[in-house]
Design a protein around this motif. Structure first.
Motif, PDB file in Angstrom:
ATOM      1  N   ARG A  27       0.835  -1.205   0.000  1.00  0.00           N
ATOM      2  CA  ARG A  27       0.000   0.000   0.000  1.00  0.00           C
ATOM      3  C   ARG A  27       0.869   1.255   0.000  1.00  0.00           C
ATOM      4  N   SER A  30       2.293   1.783  -3.406  1.00  0.00           N
ATOM      5  CA  SER A  30       1.279   2.229  -4.370  1.00  0.00           C
ATOM      6  C   SER A  30       0.893   3.689  -4.129  1.00  0.00           C
ATOM      7  N   ILE A  31       0.912   4.122  -2.863  1.00  0.00           N
ATOM      8  CA  ILE A  31       0.590   5.535  -2.589  1.00  0.00           C
ATOM      9  C   ILE A  31       1.711   6.438  -3.101  1.00  0.00           C
ATOM     10  N   ALA A  33       3.832   5.703  -5.480  1.00  0.00           N
ATOM     11  CA  ALA A  33       3.853   5.605  -6.945  1.00  0.00           C
ATOM     12  C   ALA A  33       2.759   6.452  -7.588  1.00  0.00           C
ATOM     13  N   SER A  34       1.624   6.623  -6.881  1.00  0.00           N
ATOM     14  CA  SER A  34       0.521   7.375  -7.482  1.00  0.00           C
ATOM     15  C   SER A  34       0.505   8.837  -7.035  1.00  0.00           C
TER      16      SER A  34
ATOM     17  N   MET B   1       1.774   0.445 -10.421  1.00  0.00           N
ATOM     18  CA  MET B   1       0.844   0.808  -9.353  1.00  0.00           C
ATOM     19  C   MET B   1       0.608   2.305  -9.377  1.00  0.00           C
ATOM     20  N   LYS B   2      -0.321   2.718 -10.214  1.00  0.00           N
ATOM     21  CA  LYS B   2      -0.577   4.148 -10.348  1.00  0.00           C
ATOM     22  C   LYS B   2      -1.809   4.595  -9.574  1.00  0.00           C
ATOM     23  N   GLN B   3      -2.439   3.633  -8.881  1.00  0.00           N
ATOM     24  CA  GLN B   3      -3.536   3.935  -7.961  1.00  0.00           C
ATOM     25  C   GLN B   3      -3.153   3.327  -6.615  1.00  0.00           C
ATOM     26  N   PRO B   4      -3.481   4.017  -5.500  1.00  0.00           N
ATOM     27  CA  PRO B   4      -3.247   3.368  -4.207  1.00  0.00           C
ATOM     28  C   PRO B   4      -4.003   2.038  -4.139  1.00  0.00           C
TER      29      PRO B   4
END
Lengths: 97, 97
Positions: A27, A30-31, A33-34, B1-4
């Protein structure tokens, strides 16, 4: 994986996958990365993850040591930035010829 | 991973990655994947891995429970076959939009 993996390659890939194989780390990654510019302040990561700051910092350290993130200190806070291409490398190894 | 990643998705992906994050399991999976018809007898996996049969069987069970392999018994031996697409799914999740 269309060729048997050599022991040394398997060991290296296992270490990288272990760093990823945790829900909080996935998580966090992913945070980051976004986020804008693929960068986030540790101060903005604590609330969404719902864990204590030391725990979040520990997970970020594991991801940094595994090469997924880089860390820079600015003022009071540490900022974490995604290392471009690292997830793609792991992904490519799993489906390599 | 471009969305959490959501917590439930992160937990599921972590379980799958944990099953992969072991050198012996990565090697076993790569040997099965590169065998004829993506299938191998447990009897042909013990020597290349250099571990005892119970240990090899344990690792194969973890990979089967994680959905990477299916198992069928023929005569004395168990045969393991790669489930097509599973590694590709994990790989795609790591680099998903």
């Amino acid at each position: 994986m269309k060729q048997p993996l050599a022991q040394a390659d398997a060991e290296q890939l296992a270490v990288t996958l272990k760093a990823l194989a945790d829900p909080a780390r996935l998580r966090l990654l992913s945070i980051v990365a976004s986020s804008e510019n693929s960068e986030a302040c540790v101060c903005d990561l604590i609330d969404p993850i719902g864990l204590s700051q030391p725990t979040v910092s520990h997970h970020l350290k594991v991801l940094t040591e595994a090469g997924f993130l880089t860390r820079s200190k600015r003022g009071t806070w540490a900022y974490y930035r995604l290392v471009p291409g690292t997830l793609q490398q792991v992904s490519a190894l799993l489906i390599s010829e």
